[in-house]
Design a protein around this motif. Sequence first.
Motif, short mmCIF file in Angstrom:
data_model
loop_
_atom_site.label_atom_id
_atom_site.label_comp_id
_atom_site.label_asym_id
_atom_site.label_seq_id
_atom_site.Cartn_x
_atom_site.Cartn_y
_atom_site.Cartn_z
N THR A 29 0.83 -1.20 0.00
CA THR A 29 0.00 0.00 0.00
C THR A 29 0.87 1.26 0.00
O THR A 29 2.03 1.24 0.39
N GLY B 217 1.97 1.40 -3.53
CA GLY B 217 0.69 1.66 -4.16
C GLY B 217 0.87 1.68 -5.66
O GLY B 217 1.78 1.08 -6.22
N ARG C 43 3.97 -0.96 -6.86
CA ARG C 43 3.35 -1.79 -5.83
C ARG C 43 4.24 -2.96 -5.43
O ARG C 43 4.05 -3.56 -4.37
#
Length: 558
Positions: free
Chosen positions: A419, A500, A530
């Motif tokens: 994240t 992310g 990511r």
Amino acid sequence: MEVDSDPERAGLEERQQANDNGEREHGPEPMEGTVSESTQHRNHPEHLKGEFTWEIPNFSQIEHKEYSDKFEAGGSTWRLLVFPHGNNTDHLSVFLAIPDAQDLPSDWTLYAAFRLHLFSSRGHEHDLVKDAQHHFSRREVDWGYNTFIPLSELHDPARGFLSSGSLTLRVQVWVNPTTNPYAESRADTGFVGLKNQGATCYMNSLLQTLYAINAFRRAVYHMPSEEGDGARGGEATGASSETGDKDEAEAIPAALQRVFWRLQFTDGPVGTKELTRSFGWDSSDAFQQHDVQELNRILCDRLEVRMKGTKVEGTIAQLFEGHTHNYIECLNVDCRSTRRESFQDLQLDVAGCRTVLDSFDRYCAPEILEGENQYVAEGHGLQDARKGVLFEDFPPVLQLQLKRFEYDYAKDAMVKLNTRYEFGDTLDLDSHGRRYLAPAASPAVRNLYRLLAVLVHSGGVHGGHYYAYVRPEGSQWLKFDDERVEKVEAHAAVEDNWGGGGAADGGGLDGSGFLAKSNARAPPLARLARHANAYMLVYVRASEWDSVLCSIRAQDIP
């Protein structure tokens, strides 16, 4: 598509013995590779690219190994080698190989990057892609993954890799005509890389970070050495680098001293075998990834022992040690318990946090002890209480371990958190009214920090590759990726490692499907964000920046 830019290398003589054909067959699990993201290769002429697709019918019926037909790519001849039942492992093993190696000149070498692509009948998004790079020679004529994919997953119908009993692989190859792609690192950047023994990329990223902390490096240089233990001996000169039965308290510091000396004065990549032997590791340990935080603590503990009684005694604590104020205070009676503890790094939550300061908010958030979790207060019995931690002081060099790996109870497995998690060039821990600081914290100390290093993990929970972004002189960011050292822009070190981003559907490729230019500021990098993100941050207090990054004088060097 599952993209893994973090291969395990195979072909080293320490791990596998060559057969008569020059190929590697048996041996323990080979090494982790040195590829990170798509940002590692520069533009290259079209004729140095090539690809080959291999459909293997009746794959599961192959008893031992299988070679593909020879093919041309990048102006060279290649072939693929697979072990359908694993090369001494419970994984599919896949390698790119140079055929007819015995006919090559003894000094023949070739540097190549390649991408292995396993197709799934379920669709492109279910394919498995892994990257690798290698400096091929007559001694190392094949390279790839000993553990490409677990056999259980390969044969799982839900994954779709064996369609009607056939398996389809594609390899894309880029050949670099440069004899030694790392030869100019010193001239280009002022620094050189570290050789990857197998899965020692995590150690290399930590060592390059510690080396850039000049006050630390100077203290390592000032440690006394036994006669014959000088920094110039060992691996760099061809002298024996065996530590024998020497106590670890002496062996580790002496080996680290030599590694630092070579990083400062040699022209090519530096080996670390003597250092890992001083840990008590054998060759198989170098092929297993260890915990960076644990390694850092081992190094610092051994150095503290070695520095006792010398002029650099206490340097480790002076640089890295801070103190927390742990408290429990009852809510309904006058009872309070406090404890002072030291730390050399902090583990910060990533889950549920958007920024570093969010993580500090959570770290210092008080917990209410009530119900079945009441506090046993001396003289008052069970009481509702507030439990928390604040900081009495932060160290000059603040090491933050980001908790990217967590146990997922729903999946009953460890997972990596990719994240988005933001950090910046500066970190102000006096913000929000100094709410992270204990009442005893000195108001005269300004806790404003500047970012020195970002250590990155690329890959998943079951394996990956580590590299570091460091600005050793405080201005120019450098990427240290094992043997490779290159200049990068600030965004590559900071924003590009927040995590992310978009889908992992082949990101990291340019329009032709090959590795992209190293300084490209293009969408492909974002698509892989990511998978590659920061897991450790190193900040230096702004007011002590110059003293921490002090000059190394001639008299400091052993």
